[in-house]
Design an enzyme around this catalytic site. Structure first.
Site, PDB file in Angstrom:
ATOM      1  N   GLU A  41      24.274  53.568   5.364  1.00 12.28           N
ATOM      2  CA  GLU A  41      24.133  52.362   6.193  1.00 12.28           C
ATOM      3  C   GLU A  41      23.433  51.266   5.386  1.00 12.28           C
ATOM      4  O   GLU A  41      22.360  51.491   4.813  1.00 12.28           O
ATOM      5  CB  GLU A  41      23.308  52.676   7.450  1.00 12.28           C
ATOM      6  CG  GLU A  41      23.904  53.737   8.348  1.00 12.28           C
ATOM      7  CD  GLU A  41      25.106  53.230   9.111  1.00 12.28           C
ATOM      8  OE1 GLU A  41      25.155  52.034   9.431  1.00 12.28           O
ATOM      9  OE2 GLU A  41      25.999  54.056   9.377  1.00 12.28           O
ATOM     10  N   GLU A  82      15.253  52.858  12.297  1.00 15.74           N
ATOM     11  CA  GLU A  82      16.597  52.531  11.798  1.00 15.74           C
ATOM     12  C   GLU A  82      17.498  53.768  11.827  1.00 15.74           C
ATOM     13  O   GLU A  82      18.676  53.675  12.199  1.00 15.74           O
ATOM     14  CB  GLU A  82      16.521  51.963  10.380  1.00 15.74           C
ATOM     15  CG  GLU A  82      17.852  51.462   9.849  1.00 15.74           C
ATOM     16  CD  GLU A  82      18.386  50.273  10.627  1.00 15.74           C
ATOM     17  OE1 GLU A  82      19.523  50.373  11.149  1.00 15.74           O
ATOM     18  OE2 GLU A  82      17.690  49.249  10.711  1.00 15.74           O
ATOM     19  N   GLU A  89      24.209  54.467  17.421  1.00 10.87           N
ATOM     20  CA  GLU A  89      25.475  53.789  17.154  1.00 10.87           C
ATOM     21  C   GLU A  89      26.588  54.785  16.836  1.00 10.87           C
ATOM     22  O   GLU A  89      27.714  54.630  17.313  1.00 10.87           O
ATOM     23  CB  GLU A  89      25.300  52.790  16.009  1.00 10.87           C
ATOM     24  CG  GLU A  89      24.483  51.586  16.399  1.00 10.87           C
ATOM     25  CD  GLU A  89      24.355  50.563  15.289  1.00 10.87           C
ATOM     26  OE1 GLU A  89      24.865  50.815  14.166  1.00 10.87           O
ATOM     27  OE2 GLU A  89      23.758  49.513  15.533  1.00 10.87           O
TER      28      GLU A  89
END
Length: 137
Positions: A41, A82, A89
C-alpha cells in the site's frame, strides 16, 4: 496428484489446535505477511519510510524516556492505524465493487482514524520541537 485444498473450517480448526511455540511461529508468519501486504500500500510505504527517520529522531528530540516513548509511540500508532484501515478496505473490497452506504461509511471512518492518528503524531512532534527550541533559545 495434489492434495485437496482444506476448507476454511478445517483450516481454522487446525489453527485452534496449535499450542505453544508452533502457534506463536504460525502467528508470527501471518503477522509478517500482514506487514508485507501493508508494504504494498502506497500510504503505508510512505508512513513507514517516515517512521524510519522519525523513530531514531525521537531519541534525539525526546527529553527523557517518557517523551521519547510518546514520540515513537505516535509514529507507531500511525502505522498501526494505517494497517487496520487497509484491512477494512480489503474486507470491503472483497465483498464487491458495487457502491453501498455502509461500505462508504466503513472506508471513510477508517480514513478518519488515519487522519486523527496523523494529527496526534504531528501535534506531539510539534509540541516537542517547540519545547526543545524554547529551552535552547
Amino acid at each position: 496428484m495434489p492434495e485437496p485444498a482444506m476448507d476454511r473450517a478445517d483450516a481454522a480448526a487446525q489453527h485452534k489446535r496449535r499450542t505453544g511455540l508452533t502457534r506463536l511461529l504460525h502467528a508470527t508468519r501471518h503477522s509478517l505477511q500482514g506487514l508485507a501486504d501493508g508494504w504494498a500500500e502506497k500510504a503505508f510505504r510512505l508512513e513507514a519510510c517516515l517512521a524510519f527517520l522519525l523513530l531514531p529522531a525521537s531519541l534525539w528530540l525526546g527529553d527523557g524516556w517518557v517523551q521519547t516513548a510518546l514520540l515513537a509511540g505516535t509514529v507507531l500508532l500511525v502505522l498501526i492505524v494505517e494497517l487496520l484501515n487497509s484491512g477494512i478496505e480489503a474486507a470491503i473490497d472483497r465483498i464487491g465493487p458495487e457502491w453501498h452506504e455502509l461500505s462508504r461509511r466503513a472506508k471513510d471512518m477508517g480514513s478518519a482514524a488515519v487522519l486523527l492518528s496523523l494529527l496526534l503524531c504531528g501535534g506531539t512532534w510539534a509540541a516537542a520541537l517547540l519545547q526543545r527550541i524554547a529551552s535552547h533559545g
